[in-house]
Design a protein around this motif. Sequence first.
Motif, PDB file in Angstrom:
ATOM      1  N   ARG A 186       0.887  -1.166   0.000  1.00 34.18           N
ATOM      2  CA  ARG A 186       0.000   0.000   0.000  1.00 34.18           C
ATOM      3  C   ARG A 186       0.915   1.203   0.000  1.00 34.18           C
ATOM      4  NH1 ARG A 186      -3.258   0.912   4.953  1.00 34.18           N
ATOM      5  NH2 ARG A 186      -3.782   2.756   3.785  1.00 34.18           N
ATOM      6  N   ALA A 187       0.525   2.260  -0.704  1.00 36.51           N
ATOM      7  CA  ALA A 187       1.379   3.449  -0.718  1.00 36.51           C
ATOM      8  C   ALA A 187       0.546   4.695  -0.976  1.00 36.51           C
ATOM      9  CB  ALA A 187       2.456   3.313  -1.787  1.00 36.51           C
ATOM     10  N   GLU A 188       0.700   5.652  -0.089  1.00 37.69           N
ATOM     11  CA  GLU A 188       0.111   6.980  -0.252  1.00 37.69           C
ATOM     12  C   GLU A 188       1.292   7.933  -0.351  1.00 37.69           C
ATOM     13  OE1 GLU A 188      -2.591   7.483   3.056  1.00 37.69           O
ATOM     14  OE2 GLU A 188      -3.402   5.472   2.716  1.00 37.69           O
ATOM     15  N   LEU A 189       1.592   8.372  -1.586  1.00 32.97           N
ATOM     16  CA  LEU A 189       2.791   9.146  -1.861  1.00 32.97           C
ATOM     17  C   LEU A 189       2.448  10.607  -2.125  1.00 32.97           C
ATOM     18  CD1 LEU A 189       4.538   6.584  -4.230  1.00 32.97           C
ATOM     19  CD2 LEU A 189       4.918   6.925  -1.779  1.00 32.97           C
TER      20      LEU A 189
ATOM     21  N   PRO B  38       6.022   0.778  -9.474  1.00 32.18           N
ATOM     22  CA  PRO B  38       4.655   0.442  -9.081  1.00 32.18           C
ATOM     23  C   PRO B  38       3.938   1.709  -8.580  1.00 32.18           C
ATOM     24  CG  PRO B  38       6.194  -1.163  -8.183  1.00 32.18           C
ATOM     25  CD  PRO B  38       7.012  -0.033  -8.749  1.00 32.18           C
ATOM     26  N   PRO B  39       2.708   1.941  -9.030  1.00 32.90           N
ATOM     27  CA  PRO B  39       1.996   3.165  -8.652  1.00 32.90           C
ATOM     28  C   PRO B  39       1.486   3.120  -7.216  1.00 32.90           C
ATOM     29  CG  PRO B  39       0.547   1.764  -9.930  1.00 32.90           C
ATOM     30  CD  PRO B  39       1.902   1.096  -9.920  1.00 32.90           C
ATOM     31  N   ALA B  40       1.242   4.291  -6.661  1.00 36.33           N
ATOM     32  CA  ALA B  40       0.627   4.375  -5.328  1.00 36.33           C
ATOM     33  C   ALA B  40      -0.728   3.672  -5.358  1.00 36.33           C
ATOM     34  CB  ALA B  40       0.469   5.831  -4.920  1.00 36.33           C
ATOM     35  N   SER B  41      -1.152   3.162  -4.211  1.00 39.22           N
ATOM     36  CA  SER B  41      -2.444   2.493  -4.089  1.00 39.22           C
ATOM     37  C   SER B  41      -2.919   2.591  -2.647  1.00 39.22           C
ATOM     38  CB  SER B  41      -2.325   1.018  -4.488  1.00 39.22           C
ATOM     39  OG  SER B  41      -3.542   0.339  -4.242  1.00 39.22           O
ATOM     40  N   ALA B  42      -4.129   3.085  -2.453  1.00 38.49           N
ATOM     41  CA  ALA B  42      -4.687   3.178  -1.101  1.00 38.49           C
ATOM     42  C   ALA B  42      -5.073   1.805  -0.563  1.00 38.49           C
ATOM     43  CB  ALA B  42      -5.903   4.100  -1.102  1.00 38.49           C
ATOM     44  N   ASP B  43      -5.269   0.833  -1.458  1.00 40.04           N
ATOM     45  CA  ASP B  43      -5.617  -0.536  -1.080  1.00 40.04           C
ATOM     46  C   ASP B  43      -4.410  -1.438  -1.273  1.00 40.04           C
ATOM     47  OD1 ASP B  43      -8.372   0.079  -0.597  1.00 40.04           O
ATOM     48  OD2 ASP B  43      -8.673   0.098  -2.774  1.00 40.04           O
TER      49      ASP B  43
ATOM     50  N   PRO C  48       1.611  14.168   5.266  1.00 39.59           N
ATOM     51  CA  PRO C  48       2.017  12.811   5.619  1.00 39.59           C
ATOM     52  C   PRO C  48       1.837  11.832   4.453  1.00 39.59           C
ATOM     53  CG  PRO C  48       0.108  13.519   6.920  1.00 39.59           C
ATOM     54  CD  PRO C  48       0.490  14.649   6.034  1.00 39.59           C
ATOM     55  N   SER C  49       2.760  10.882   4.377  1.00 39.91           N
ATOM     56  CA  SER C  49       2.745   9.840   3.347  1.00 39.91           C
ATOM     57  C   SER C  49       3.014   8.495   4.008  1.00 39.91           C
ATOM     58  CB  SER C  49       3.793  10.134   2.287  1.00 39.91           C
ATOM     59  OG  SER C  49       3.550  11.386   1.672  1.00 39.91           O
ATOM     60  N   LEU C  50       2.792   7.420   3.247  1.00 50.21           N
ATOM     61  CA  LEU C  50       2.827   6.081   3.826  1.00 50.21           C
ATOM     62  C   LEU C  50       3.258   5.065   2.786  1.00 50.21           C
ATOM     63  CD1 LEU C  50       1.788   4.009   6.083  1.00 50.21           C
ATOM     64  CD2 LEU C  50      -0.371   4.090   4.844  1.00 50.21           C
ATOM     65  N   ILE C  51       4.121   4.132   3.197  1.00 47.49           N
ATOM     66  CA  ILE C  51       4.447   2.942   2.407  1.00 47.49           C
ATOM     67  C   ILE C  51       4.349   1.748   3.346  1.00 47.49           C
ATOM     68  CG2 ILE C  51       6.216   1.710   1.095  1.00 47.49           C
ATOM     69  CD1 ILE C  51       7.412   4.489   0.407  1.00 47.49           C
ATOM     70  N   MET C  52       3.578   0.729   2.928  1.00 50.81           N
ATOM     71  CA  MET C  52       3.478  -0.515   3.693  1.00 50.81           C
ATOM     72  C   MET C  52       3.809  -1.668   2.743  1.00 50.81           C
ATOM     73  SD  MET C  52      -0.001   0.337   5.835  1.00 50.81           S
ATOM     74  CE  MET C  52       0.144  -0.976   7.041  1.00 50.81           C
ATOM     75  N   VAL C  53       4.579  -2.665   3.243  1.00 48.76           N
ATOM     76  CA  VAL C  53       5.030  -3.770   2.403  1.00 48.76           C
ATOM     77  C   VAL C  53       4.928  -5.075   3.189  1.00 48.76           C
ATOM     78  CG1 VAL C  53       6.976  -4.737   1.124  1.00 48.76           C
ATOM     79  CG2 VAL C  53       6.601  -2.264   1.127  1.00 48.76           C
ATOM     80  N   ALA C  54       4.482  -6.124   2.498  1.00 45.82           N
ATOM     81  CA  ALA C  54       4.404  -7.465   3.099  1.00 45.82           C
ATOM     82  C   ALA C  54       4.720  -8.518   2.022  1.00 45.82           C
ATOM     83  CB  ALA C  54       3.011  -7.716   3.666  1.00 45.82           C
ATOM     84  N   ASP C  55       5.050  -9.702   2.461  1.00 43.28           N
ATOM     85  CA  ASP C  55       5.200 -10.869   1.597  1.00 43.28           C
ATOM     86  C   ASP C  55       6.183 -10.668   0.447  1.00 43.28           C
ATOM     87  OD1 ASP C  55       3.328 -12.198   3.159  1.00 43.28           O
ATOM     88  OD2 ASP C  55       1.656 -11.661   1.865  1.00 43.28           O
ATOM     89  N   ILE C  56       7.383 -10.186   0.733  1.00 39.93           N
ATOM     90  CA  ILE C  56       8.383 -10.018  -0.313  1.00 39.93           C
ATOM     91  C   ILE C  56       8.952 -11.404  -0.642  1.00 39.93           C
ATOM     92  CG2 ILE C  56      10.536  -8.925  -1.002  1.00 39.93           C
ATOM     93  CD1 ILE C  56      10.015  -6.859   1.222  1.00 39.93           C
ATOM     94  N   GLU C  57       8.899 -11.764  -1.922  1.00 41.58           N
ATOM     95  CA  GLU C  57       9.355 -13.093  -2.358  1.00 41.58           C
ATOM     96  C   GLU C  57      10.089 -13.007  -3.691  1.00 41.58           C
ATOM     97  OE1 GLU C  57       5.739 -15.991  -1.037  1.00 41.58           O
ATOM     98  OE2 GLU C  57       5.381 -14.759  -2.808  1.00 41.58           O
ATOM     99  N   PHE C  58      11.058 -13.873  -3.865  1.00 37.11           N
ATOM    100  CA  PHE C  58      11.572 -14.158  -5.188  1.00 37.11           C
ATOM    101  C   PHE C  58      10.752 -15.337  -5.690  1.00 37.11           C
ATOM    102  CE2 PHE C  58      15.388 -11.994  -3.571  1.00 37.11           C
ATOM    103  CZ  PHE C  58      15.574 -11.095  -4.619  1.00 37.11           C
ATOM    104  N   VAL C  59      10.329 -15.266  -6.953  1.00 36.62           N
ATOM    105  CA  VAL C  59       9.500 -16.344  -7.517  1.00 36.62           C
ATOM    106  C   VAL C  59      10.209 -16.954  -8.724  1.00 36.62           C
ATOM    107  CG1 VAL C  59       7.296 -15.448  -6.663  1.00 36.62           C
ATOM    108  CG2 VAL C  59       8.127 -14.667  -8.867  1.00 36.62           C
ATOM    109  N   PRO C  60       9.993 -18.266  -8.918  1.00 36.70           N
ATOM    110  CA  PRO C  60      10.631 -18.947 -10.061  1.00 36.70           C
ATOM    111  C   PRO C  60      10.079 -18.440 -11.388  1.00 36.70           C
ATOM    112  CG  PRO C  60       9.644 -20.548  -8.537  1.00 36.70           C
ATOM    113  CD  PRO C  60       9.263 -19.188  -8.080  1.00 36.70           C
TER     114      PRO C  60
END
Length: 167
Positions: free
Chosen positions: A76-79, A104-109, A155-167
């Motif tokens: 999620r990102a509010e830039l 990757p573009p900002a996204s409230a969701d 104020p701005s926000l960046i949230m990140v989860a589930d970072i993976e390298f994928v085959p």
Amino acid sequence: PTKPLRVTGDGPGKWSASENEAVTSTLTTPNEGPDGQACMKYEFTAPTGSHRWMIPSTPILASDLEGYTALRFKYRAELPEGIPGLLVLVQERGGGGWFADPPPPASADWREATIPLDTLKFATWTNDDNGKFDLALASNVQIGAHGTPKGAGGPSLIMVADIEFVP
């Protein structure tokens, strides 16, 4: 590889941030990710009018990355106005950095981004000995922002989860 490899192991990661001296920020790992899981949460305010960088980073815990073809994560990102999207960069040991373009573009969701590793571009502000992306040398993943904020700031926000390298 036959399955994704989590960059951060079982948790949200061990995050740190690099930022322009004019930026104020808070970096936490609360249980506010998808389905209430732990995630990286970076709240910041960047003054307008000059180039700023706000870059959280987490080390890559795995040592064998051979055969992985993409980086995938949820965010999620509010830039601030004037920042076109997230700076997603894979840093190599020795200094070379390779980033996603377009960002990757900002996204409230919450949304998912998958970035093919063969599309990463060289970050000209870094140094790379051989001028090519070497996944075997990847040491950390950076997911933040940079650019010149415009408008009222705030104020701005960046949230990140589930970072993976994928085959």
